[in-house]
Write a protein that holds these residues in place. Structure first.
Motif: not given
Ligand code: PMP
Ligand code: GLN
Length: 390
Positions: A18-24, A127-133
């Motif tokens: 996730t972009i949030f983990s990557e940037m943190t 997480s919407y895109a992930a859950n839909i996938a």
């Protein structure tokens, strides 16, 4: 490595980290001020922390019921009624989840058949895109256009097909800070009713509204019995690490999402559930204080970014402000955010990853203001070292 196939199934490839983990991670590596991932650096109310410690000391340390501890389900029911006039039955219509993240996953996995379509607004929470996938469903997006991030109703109509299963809404909206107004919500409700669709609303920032009011989609005519309303204690009490969320939905939808939920986490965080029940029972003053604090931080960050030359869009809620970086001489938000921690010691989030239309998202960067005054000032002073800033 056994077999030649990739370990990760095809429809989840591309999700990456996730972009949030990557940037943190970049923020930690460079000791940067983290205006990327949305978590407060200010502690939530001491009384609620004490309630969690008390719950542990009192021995509330075993599995909670799958639907959540009764004290919390009743507190959520009381909150929904007090604040919005919505009545939910604590036993049959409220489910406590491992954060809003699990409520979203449990709902989408429960109600979407493979090939069903989910209509959501772009930019969308990752997480919407992930859950839909994961569900094997298909994402259809409707653009929220700057500067006010309104959507075109015709575009919404066009996004609906015979395969549409649900509209997935997030208000107040991450990353734009948009709070959907009455006319927009009425339009979304009309589409759901006309096409007999389910609605899922992610309202995790319901208590973080600085201009306007938050209106739950479930409170509109015809919506109560087709909507799953999702929220979380993480943002409302500044305890993002506790991961206590919930879903309010009519009994048939509640039964469906509980079926999946019981095989995701089954249950979580018993002592934290008791503490959140206590937090909700404290009533409105806690939320008023939170709103006042973050309104001031919003004003501080937005004014500071504007003074530096960024084009900052108005934000009415959440923890976030969106800036266009082109006026300060950049056009690629991803490259900008990847270099920012190393270059000046600040982390932010490139919004391009939250867009299907990459051209629109490319120059947009999200800055979080859920930080102390000192930290925001420090971040602004560091950003001033960028060559293009004024
Ligand atoms: N939805 C949105 C829009 C969010 O910003 C977040 C992050 N708080 C979540 C859901 C997930 O919430 P939680 O941490 O309670 O799982
Ligand atoms: N919701 C938080 C954000 O938008 C991050 C949560 C996460 O790291 N998955 O920044």
């Amino acid at each position: 490595m056994p077999g030649r196939r990739p370990h990760l199934i095809a429809r989840l490839q591309g999700l990456g980290t996730t972009i949030f983990s990557e940037m943190t991670a970049l923020a930690v590596q460079h000791d940067a001020v983290n205006l990327g991932q949305g978590y407060p650096d200010i502690e939530g109310p001491a009384e609620i922390r004490d309630a969690a410690i008390d719950a542990i000391r009192e021995g509330r340390n075993q599995y909670a019921p799958g639907s959540g501890v009764p004290a919390l389900r009743h507190a959520i029911a009381e909150h929904q009624h007090r604040r919005y006039g919505l009545r939910f039955d604590a036993d049959d219509e409220i489910t406590v989840t491992a954060g809003a993240t699990e409520a979203l996953a449990a709902t989408i996995l429960a109600v979407c058949e493979v090939g069903d379509e989910v209509v959501t607004f772009e930019p969308y929470y990752d997480s919407y895109a992930a859950n839909i996938a994961m569900a094997g469903a298909v994402r259809r997006t409707v653009a929220l256009r700057p500067p006010d991030f309104r959507f075109d109703p015709v575009e919404l109509d066009r996004a609906i097909s015979a395969r549409t299963r649900m509209v997935l809404l997030n208000t107040p909206h991450n990353p734009t800070g948009k709070v959907f107004d009455a006319a927009e919500l009425a339009r979304i409700a009309a589409v759901c009713v006309d096409h007999d669709l389910l609605a899922v609303t992610d309202e995790v920032y319901e208590h973080l509204v600085f201009d306007g009011v938050h209106v739950p989609l479930a409170s509109l005519d015809g919506m109560r019995d087709r909507t799953v309303t999702i929220s979380s204690a993480g943002k409302s009490f500044s305890f993002t690490g506790w991961k206590v969320g919930w879903a309010c939905a009519p009994p048939p939808l509640t039964r469906a999402l509980r079926t999946t939920k019981q095989f995701l986490s089954f249950t979580n965080g018993t002592p934290f559930q008791y503490a959140v029940a206590h937090g909700l029972s404290l009533g409105e003053p806690v939320f008023d204080e939170l709103t006042a604090r973050y309104r001031a931080r919003r004003d501080q960050l937005c004014a500071g970014l504007r003074a530096l030359g960024f084009d900052v869009y108005p934000t009415s809620g959440t923890y976030f402000a969106t800036a266009d970086i082109r006026p300060v001489g950049f056009d690629d938000g991803m490259a900008f955010c990847q270099h920012l921690p190393g270059r000046v010691g600040v982390a932010a989030v490139p919004e391009v990853v939250l867009y299907d239309d990459k051209r629109v998202g490319a120059p947009l960067v999200r800055f979080a203001f859920c930080k102390s005054e000192t930290l925001i000032d420090e971040a602004l002073a560091r950003l001033a070292k960028l060559p293009g800033t004024s």
